[in-house]
Every structure is written in structure tokens, then in C-alpha cells.
Design an enzyme around this catalytic site. Structure first.
Site, PDB file in Angstrom:
ATOM      1  N   CYS A   1       0.762  -1.324  -0.172  1.00 38.71           N
ATOM      2  CA  CYS A   1      -0.135  -0.050  -0.096  1.00 38.71           C
ATOM      3  C   CYS A   1       0.849   1.307   0.020  1.00 38.71           C
ATOM      4  O   CYS A   1       0.508   2.197  -0.594  1.00 38.71           O
ATOM      5  CB  CYS A   1      -0.960  -0.024   1.270  1.00 38.71           C
TER       6      CYS A   1
ATOM      7  N   HIS B   1      -2.949   6.363   4.190  1.00 36.63           N
ATOM      8  CA  HIS B   1      -1.331   6.730   4.214  1.00 36.63           C
ATOM      9  C   HIS B   1      -1.086   7.985   3.637  1.00 36.63           C
ATOM     10  O   HIS B   1      -1.625   8.389   2.636  1.00 36.63           O
ATOM     11  CB  HIS B   1      -0.399   5.617   3.559  1.00 36.63           C
TER      12      HIS B   1
END
Ligand SMILES: NC(=O)c1ccc[n+]([C@@H]2O[C@H](COP(=O)([O-])OP(=O)(O)OC[C@H]3O[C@@H](n4cnc5c(N)ncnc54)[C@H](OP(=O)(O)O)[C@@H]3O)[C@@H](O)[C@H]2O)c1
Length: 334
Positions: free
Chosen positions: A129, A243
Site C-alpha cells: 500500500c 497513508h
């Protein structure tokens, strides 16, 4: 993916639930959808298009008649069951790191290397990710003016560690505010009002943790360029979802922030959020629940007098573009 029989392995998890949402939101017509998880979840129900689907236990026989299996139940489950799913005739899109560096397995971000999907031999790997968040906006720059050196620092959300870590952040924060003691269950560090180096193992030879090594290796594989020098520092922050990444990269030739903005304006999957006047830049809050990588703070790296380096800050919902959405995009292209 249209009119196919689809199975989600790990359907009750943080990523698994997003798979269901992505398929529903993108209006993809399926022949059937099967939800698979551990025996702990057997019999639980989840809504899909107004219908209640019952979660089934993952077994060797679960893949009969399945065309596409979306895996997100951890590395050991992928290692054990992905070959079983392939043998039963399914194509697997796997979210774990198990097959990512296998040279026979395509590692795909559709905006970058969709053409690699056709090389699959039954399994396609979904990248890490933090790597997806970094590489979607970096790719159009790399294509125009090759990146030779990349330094990334990540600010990774609790959701990257799954449903249990999100719960730990919520519970430990509540306990902290109530003045109660909280014994961490998922990570060994206090999480509320704290941050810590990514909770993966350190390579004793290099000092890099496993997450950092994934970003380094996966950048080279996805860009198909072994010459890019990459360094990463991966940090877990007390953000629930999405994120962020601070990156500085050096290109082969001189490059300006305006050139970068011009490239990113046209880039699929990227939205520029770069409002200098109002000091408004990418934030996890804005990245959450949507599919683009937000890019901003695009500026010349003043430490490189050659003018070849740029710094920027990006944020993306790693449960969506960093996991479920990217995998569903791959499945759509199948
Ligand atoms: N979170 C992210 O942002 C992210 C991003 C990219 C990749 N990934 C990868 O995706 C995978 C799942 O991550 P997650 O964050 O969704 O984790 P999670 O929230 O902990 O969910 C794990 C899922 O796996 C299932 N599972 C566990 N043991 C199982 C077993 N023995 N048999 C069948 N199912 C089992 C769980 O089912 P029960 O509910 O029944 O226990 C649950 O559905 C991991 O490989 C992770 O590295 C995650």
C-alpha cells in the site's frame, strides 16, 4: 469481472469489507459473490446490493465454480489457498506480499503497468500500500524524466495493520483520554498520541524493516527499472485511515515544480491538492473514502543545486487505492 463468479477471501477484514464496497459502488454486475473467512466468522452476514450474504468458512472446496478470487487474509492463507483456487480454475488477485517478488507473477498498478496483467499464470499480485501511494504520482514523472534516486518517508495509518490495529488505536486513545491504563494487544508500543517505526521485522544486515524493503523492491519491479536507487523510512502514525508519504526524488535531467504539476494534472488516479496561499495540502482526512492519490507540496528540493530534484507530499486511502480498489481495477481489466 462482469458477470463472473467472484469470491473474496478475508471478506470480514479491513480490506475484505472494502472489496465488497468497491464492487457495489462501481456497479459491476456479477454472476455471484461468495464471502470467505475463518471459521470464527462463519454464519455472519454482510449486505451486498440490498441482499444479505452469509460468510462461509474457507476450505479446499470453496473455489468450485469461482472465476475470480480476491485474496486478503494474510500471507500464509494466500500461500496455502491461492494455488488451490488456481487449480480450481480461478484467477487470483492477491493482496498479501507472498507472490509480489516472484518473477513469474505480475505486480500490477493499472495506471502504470496494466499490460502485465496478460502475463499471469493464475496469480496477479497487488503491490504494497505504501508503494502504490508513492508510485501512482511518481510514474508520469518517471516516464517523462527518469527518476534516478528516490527517498520516501511514510506516515502510515492504523488501517494498514488491519481491523484489529484500528480497534487498538481507538481503544487506546479512549483509555488515554479517560486516564485509564491500556495494555497494547496488537503492537508492542503505546499507540495513542504516539508514533513508531513500522511494526515489521528489521533486516539485521541493512537495518531496513520489511515494509521499507517492500517499497524498495516493488518500485524497481513495477517501474521495470533496476537503476532507481530507493531509500524508505516507514512510520506508523495515529491516523485511523489513509497513508501519507513525503518523497524527494532526483531525475535524470533538471525539472521544475510547474513541469511536475503539468504531468500530474493529466495523470490518471492523481488529484493535485497544492494550495500554497491557504497552506492546504494532502491530508489523510481528505484522502479517506475516495480513490485518487492526492499530491501537493510540489517544490524544488533546495538541497540539490543541480535542479534535478523535487520534494512532494502525497496521501491516499490505502484500504482503497492501496488495496481493495487497486485489486478490483485489476480484476476489471481481466
Ligand atoms: N490493511 C491494508 O491497508 C492492506 C493493504 C494492502 C494489503 N493488505 C494485506 O491484506 C491482507 C489482509 O489485511 P487486512 O488489513 O484486511 O487484515 P484484517 O483486517 O486482519 O483481516 C484479515 C481477514 O483474513 C481472514 N482470516 C484470518 N485467518 C483466516 C483463516 N485461517 N482462514 C480464512 N480467513 C482468515 C479474517 O477472517 P476472520 O474475520 O474470520 O478472522 C479477515 O477476514 C494482509 O495480507 C495484508 O498484508 C492490507
Amino acid at each position: 469481472m462482469r458477470n463472473k463468479n467472484v469470491a473474496i477471501v478475508g471478506a470480514t477484514g479491513a480490506v475484505g469489507r472494502e472489496f465488497v464496497g468497491c464492487i457495489e459502488n462501481r456497479g459491476i454486475p456479477l454472476a455471484s459473490l461468495k464471502l470467505l473467512a475463518s471459521p470464527r466468522s462463519a454464519g455472519k452476514t454482510q449486505m451486498f446490493r440490498g441482499q444479505e450474504l452469509t460468510v462461509e468458512t474457507l476450505t479446499d472446496d470453496a473455489f468450485a465454480g469461482v472465476d475470480i478470487a480476491l485474496f486478503s487474509a494474510g500471507g500464509s492463507i494466500s500461500r496455502q489457498y491461492a494455488p488451490i483456487a488456481v487449480k480450481a480454475g480461478a484467477v487470483v488477485v492477491d493482496n498479501s506480499s507472498t507472490f509480489r517478488t516472484d518473477t513469474a507473477v505480475p505486480l500490477v498498478i493499472p495506471e502504470i503497468n496494466a499490460r502485465r496483467i496478460k502475463d499471469h499464470k493464475g496469480i496477479i499480485a497487488n503491490p504494497n500500500c505504501a508503494a502504490i501511494t508513492t508510485l501512482v504520482p511518481l510514474w508520469p514523472i518517471h516516464r517523462s524524466n527518469p527518476v534516478r534516486r528516490l527517498i520516501v518517508s511514510t506516515y502510515q495509518a492504523a488501517s494498514g495493520g488491519g481491523a484489529a490495529l484500528m480497534e487498538e488505536l481507538e481503544q487506546s486513545t479512549r483509555a488515554y483520554l479517560d486516564g485509564n491504563a491500556y495494555a497494547p494487544k496488537v503492537v508492542k508500543y503505546p499507540y495513542a498520541f504516539n508514533l513508531f517505526s513500522h511494526n515489521t521485522a528489521i533486516d539485521m544486515a541493512t537495518g531496513y524493516n520489511d515494509e521499507e524493503s517492500k517499497v524498495i523492491k516493488e518500485t524497481k519491479k513495477i517501474f521495470e527499472d533496476e537503476r532507481i536507487a530507493v531509500s524508505a523510512t516507514c512510520i506508523r502514525v495515529p491516523v485511523l485511515r489513509a497513508h501519507s508519504v513525503s518523497m524527494t526524488f532526483e531525475c535524470e535531467r533538471a525539472i521544475t515544480p510547474d513541469e511536475v504539476r503539468g504531468l500530474l494534472e493529466k495523470a490518471p488516479g492523481v488529484r493535485i491538492v497544492d494550495d500554497w496561499a491557504n497552506n492546504y495540502f494532502p491530508m489523510p482526512k481528505d484522502a479517506s473514502g475516495q480513490g485518487d492519490v492526492l499530491a501537493g507540496r510540489i517544490r524544488t528540493d533546495l538541497s540539490d543545486l543541480s535542479g534535478k530534484s523535487i520534494s512532494m507530499f502525497v496521501a491516499a486511502d490505502q484500504l482503497l487505492k492501496g488495496a481493495a480498489l487497486n485489486a478490483v481495477q485489476i480484476a476489471e481489466l481481466l
